[in-house]
Design a protein around this motif. Structure first.
Motif: not given
Length: 412
Positions: A249-255, A70-78, A115-123, A109-112
């Motif tokens: 998102l959190s809930q659909i994973i539980q389901a 779930t890491v965004p493609k811009a940061y190396g994920g799928a 949604l809220t991280g700075t560019e430095e935190q995301k990298r 937590l990856v989604d958090v």
């Protein structure tokens, strides 16, 4: 059994020593999950029976690359879709629902971060995830008024934050490289501190004694004057103050976990009835699998499962559609929460039904300890208690009847 990683890398799961595979596409994620599930299913019943923690298995899981999908493609994920994510979780949970649950909070937590991280935190943090690092969790607390009544406190101290408190239901924390802990500041705003493994004052103990999901190590995290660099602390309050899809998102994973539990129980029912069960004396048939009443119940189980899976996929498509918009509104989040709530009702029901019907259809022999088939019902009953399904009915009905939008938090 009690294990701790308080300032020590020698207890609990060892850090990943090999770089994780990097999954590039949706199809690859499904293929890797399918192959890994076959491997994880071997010994799953015995691990449950012995309450043996899956230290080796979780390393396979990390190195497969699935924790990074779930890491965004811009940061190396799928940057996989929610349709693919729920399918991956369902596949793994059917093989071993404890292992299926372990990354549930990790994905949230990856989604958090997104949604809220700075560019430095995301990298930095996305880079760690791509490398195979795991996030655990320190969210819930026991003995409080309700799930959002938190006693854990987070305060700023120069270039650090200081965290104090005690958490429980800390699924994944014992196996984690980072233990993200949710605490409140002096204004009662929530902050997530992504605390590195081995940080002084951080203790994780496997005192989880639940009769289901036995090998999740969902026990206690204690924090005594834990100092965390400010770059590893994120403003969690923004994911609920602003309209985001983090709760759905959190809930659909539980389901998806519950749907996997249901599928595994049904598959074991079929295998047992075909190979071991005896037909009822009045049925007039030679094989239990030819009993017309058994056939009827098996048909109903599959109808219920397929209905649940259909609503699960529908909800995932709703999330994908809304995420593609870029900026979500309050109406979008409400629509997503309701769609996921509808799926959650059916996945809960079929998981519990499948775990119970297994014994009715398979017969008395299926209750013997040697088969450990009760794990399906135990896992379903335990996992579906994360949030009361009766409130999903209320959430859905109140939305359609009165136009009331669901509250925004991780349980909606």
């Amino acid at each position: 059994m009690a294990e701790t990683l308080a300032g020590s890398e020698t207890l609990g799961a060892a850090p990943v020593t090999e770089a994780a595979h990097v999954i590039a596409t949706e199809n690859e994620a499904i293929a890797v999950a399918t192959e890994l599930a076959a491997r994880l299913a071997v010994g799953a019943a015995q691990r449950d029976s012995e309450r043996r923690l899956p230290h080796e298995e979780i390393e396979w899981f990390s190195r497969s690359g699935l924790w990074g999908i779930t890491v965004p493609k811009a940061y190396g994920g799928a940057g996989v879709s929610n349709v693919t994510l729920t399918e991956v979780v369902k596949i793994i949970a059917a093989a071993d629902p404890s292992l299926g649950q372990l990354p549930q909070n990790h994905f949230g937590l990856v989604d958090v971060i997104a949604l809220t991280g700075t560019e430095e935190q995301k990298r930095e943090l996305f880079g760690e995830v791509i490398a195979g690092k795991r996030f655990g969790n320190g969210f819930s607390e026991k003995g409080t008024k309700h799930v959002l009544d938190l006693k854990t406190r987070v305060r700023r101290d120069g270039d650090h934050y200081v965290v104090d408190g005690t958490k429980f239901y800390s699924t994944g924390a014992l196996f984690a490289h980072y233990v993200p802990v949710l605490g409140l500041d002096e204004d009662r705003r929530g902050w997530l501190a992504y605390i590195p493994r081995g940080t002084p004052g951080l203790s994780v103990v496997d005192d989880w004694s639940g009769f289901g999901q036995r090998t999740t190590a969902s026990g206690t995290v204690t924090l005594e004057n834990v100092r965390v660099p400010a770059r590893l602390v994120l403003p969690a309050h923004r994911v609920s103050e602003q309209p985001t899809l983090n709760g759905p998102l959190s809930q659909i994973i539980q389901a998806a976990i519950d749907a996997g539990i249901a599928r595994a129980a049904i598959e074991d029912t079929l295998a047992f009835v075909r190979s071991r069960s005896r037909p009822w004396v009045d049925s007039g048939v030679e094989r239990a699998s030819d009993d017309p009443l058994t056939i009827r119940e098996v048909g109903n189980l599959h109808i219920q499962l397929h209905a649940a899976e259909a609503l699960l996929e529908r909800a995932a498509r709703v999330l994908d559609e809304l995420a593609a918009k870029g900026e979500t509104t309050e109406d979008d989040v409400a629509r997503a929460s309701v769609a996921v709530g509808e799926a959650k009702v059916l996945t809960t029901q079929v998981a519990l039904l499948a775990g119970e019907k297994l014994f009715e259809l398979a017969g008395t022999q299926s209750t013997l300890d040697v088969h450990n088939l009760d794990r399906h019902w135990r896992n379903a009953r335990t996992h579906t208690l994360h949030d009361p399904v009766r409130w999903k009915y209320h959430l859905v009905g109140n939305y359609y009847l009165n136009g009331v939008k669901p509250a925004r938090h991780a349980w909606n």
